[in-house]
Write a protein that holds these residues in place. Structure first.
Motif, mmCIF file in Angstrom:
data_model
loop_
_atom_site.group_PDB
_atom_site.id
_atom_site.type_symbol
_atom_site.label_atom_id
_atom_site.label_comp_id
_atom_site.label_asym_id
_atom_site.label_seq_id
_atom_site.Cartn_x
_atom_site.Cartn_y
_atom_site.Cartn_z
ATOM 1 N N GLN A 28 0.807 -1.221 0.000
ATOM 2 C CA GLN A 28 0.000 0.000 0.000
ATOM 3 C C GLN A 28 0.844 1.276 0.000
ATOM 4 N N MET A 29 2.160 1.133 -0.025
ATOM 5 C CA MET A 29 3.043 2.292 0.063
ATOM 6 C C MET A 29 3.193 2.961 -1.304
ATOM 7 N N LEU A 30 2.902 4.255 -1.370
ATOM 8 C CA LEU A 30 3.082 4.984 -2.624
ATOM 9 C C LEU A 30 4.562 5.089 -2.976
ATOM 10 N N HIS A 31 4.829 5.072 -4.273
ATOM 11 C CA HIS A 31 6.215 5.140 -4.746
ATOM 12 C C HIS A 31 6.253 5.969 -6.017
ATOM 13 N N ASP A 32 7.321 6.743 -6.192
ATOM 14 C CA ASP A 32 7.509 7.465 -7.451
ATOM 15 C C ASP A 32 7.483 6.480 -8.619
ATOM 16 N N LEU A 33 6.727 6.822 -9.662
ATOM 17 C CA LEU A 33 6.793 6.065 -10.909
ATOM 18 C C LEU A 33 7.813 6.678 -11.849
ATOM 19 N N ARG A 34 8.149 7.940 -11.600
ATOM 20 C CA ARG A 34 8.997 8.704 -12.508
ATOM 21 C C ARG A 34 8.444 8.557 -13.928
ATOM 22 N N PRO A 43 -4.532 15.009 -13.068
ATOM 23 C CA PRO A 43 -4.934 14.146 -11.957
ATOM 24 C C PRO A 43 -6.446 13.963 -11.864
ATOM 25 N N GLN A 44 -7.212 15.014 -12.117
ATOM 26 C CA GLN A 44 -8.673 14.893 -12.059
ATOM 27 C C GLN A 44 -9.191 13.925 -13.116
ATOM 28 N N PHE A 45 -8.669 14.046 -14.330
ATOM 29 C CA PHE A 45 -9.121 13.162 -15.399
ATOM 30 C C PHE A 45 -8.676 11.733 -15.127
ATOM 31 N N PHE A 81 -3.386 8.099 -4.602
ATOM 32 C CA PHE A 81 -2.309 8.484 -5.510
ATOM 33 C C PHE A 81 -1.928 9.927 -5.244
ATOM 34 N N VAL A 82 -0.750 10.290 -5.702
ATOM 35 C CA VAL A 82 -0.256 11.666 -5.644
ATOM 36 C C VAL A 82 0.315 11.995 -7.009
ATOM 37 N N LEU A 120 3.759 11.068 -11.162
ATOM 38 C CA LEU A 120 2.770 10.204 -10.519
ATOM 39 C C LEU A 120 3.397 9.280 -9.477
ATOM 40 N N ARG A 121 2.678 9.131 -8.356
ATOM 41 C CA ARG A 121 3.031 8.150 -7.315
ATOM 42 C C ARG A 121 1.840 7.207 -7.100
ATOM 43 N N LEU A 122 2.102 5.912 -7.203
ATOM 44 C CA LEU A 122 1.100 4.875 -6.974
ATOM 45 C C LEU A 122 1.719 3.779 -6.130
ATOM 46 N N ASN A 123 0.882 2.901 -5.573
ATOM 47 C CA ASN A 123 1.456 1.725 -4.935
ATOM 48 C C ASN A 123 1.611 0.609 -5.964
#
Length: 333
Positions: A55-61, A183-185, A199-200, A215-218
């Motif tokens: 569940q930890m968010l991570h940079d996707l770069r 981000p909204q879309f 997400f961030v 983008l940051r996702l788990n």
């Protein structure tokens, strides 16, 4: 030895370094998942020691770029953005001086989607160097003029030049066409349908979300996006992205010059796997530091790899070893 045992042995041997987490699935079922504790950062901001988990968010770069490619396909399915063969400059009417240049009138949306605009761009420099084109774009008073005003160095469509600027243009076309921020879309059109709630999306000093790397996702949510691609845009009986867009995205459009191909913000290559005889094509999103979303459609394999070797030229080594030496030889055997 199980596939997890082999991964752990590679880590213990020192051959797989700077790894934060791995998750892989075959035919929709998770067959490998492992996380470590290590130092990390978020878009350059130190986070200290992080105990990574599902569940930890991570940079996707730059894996972000591939997600933006999918978002463009959704917006196109809805008729909100121009098709790939549409001229690019008319969609940036605030730059009439640039649009008047004959060499820029040949630019299309598809050239931005395949990084074949033929405009000067240098991301070979470290991202700590202000002369790196993506960093210079972030510092420019107008990021879109900065991109579109680069000197022409090749005929559009003939040469692949890695460019976060191309993706900035794609992201802005989505914003203008949908009336929503990126981000909204993404939340409405892609994340919520897949059940992604956390997400961030980092933005520059001008408040514009970075289409190239923000983008940051788990790991499980990124894997879910990969599984959507493997399912040709279908999710739980619903079409999220048209099959036509997925298939076009998986079809090589241009050689990168280093043995790979590229199409609509995805890298394309070929490898062997024990799941099937012979070699088979794969598609992937690649990100700074060793971030990977790797998919082999023929074999139904999806893999996410998170690493922490940011800004290092050999950051590709660990994720490539995991893909070629751990995942492909041991899934579906």
């Amino acid at each position: 030895m199980t596939i997890l045992d082999k991964l752990k042995a590679g880590i213990a041997s020192g051959l797989l370094r700077d790894l934060h987490g791995v998750i892989a699935s075959h035919a929709g079922q998770i067959v490998l998942e492992h996380y470590l504790t290590a130092r990390d950062e978020a878009w350059g901001r130190p986070l200290g020691e992080v105990n990574f988990g599902p569940q930890m968010l991570h940079d996707l770069r730059s894996v972000t770029k591939s997600i933006v490619g999918l978002l463009y396909g959704i917006a196109l399915d809805r008729g909100q953005v121009p098709p790939p063969d549409a001229p690019l400059m008319p969609h940036f009417p605030e730059y009439p001086d640039l649009a008047a240049a004959p060499e820029r009138q040949r630019l299309t949306v598809g050239h931005a989607l395949t990084m074949t605009l033929g405009l000067e761009w240098d991301e070979e420099r470290p991202y700590t160097d202000p002369l790196n084109s993506e960093i210079a774009m972030e510092m420019a008073p107008d990021r879109y003029r900065f991109v579109l005003d680069r000197p022409v160095v090749a005929e559009p469509g003939t040469r692949w030049i890695y460019s976060g600027g191309s993706v900035a243009l794609v992201g802005e076309l989505i914003r203008r066409g949908t009336g929503q921020s990126l981000p909204q879309f993404a939340k409405e059109a892609l994340f919520e349908p897949l059940g992604i709630t956390d997400f961030v999306w980092a933005a520059g000093d001008d408040g514009v979300p970075s289409a190239a790397s923000g983008l940051r996702l788990n790991s499980r949510d990124l894997l879910r996006i990969g599984q959507l691609v493997l399912a040709k845009g279908q999710w739980q009986g619903r079409t999220i992205i048209s099959q036509a867009w997925i298939e076009a995205s998986l079809t090589p459009a241009i050689d990168t010059g280093d043995g790979l191909a590229y199409s609509r913000l995805w890298f394309i290559g070929e490898d062997a796997t024990t799941a099937l005889p012979g070699s088979h094509p794969w598609v992937a999103g690649f990100g700074n530091g060793g971030q990977r979303l790797w998919l082999m459609p023929d074999a139904g394999i999806a893999a996410v790899i998170f690493s922490g070797k940011y800004n290092a030229r050999d950051a590709w080594v660990t994720p490539t070893r995991i893909w070629r030496e751990i995942i492909l030889p041991n899934i579906g055997a």
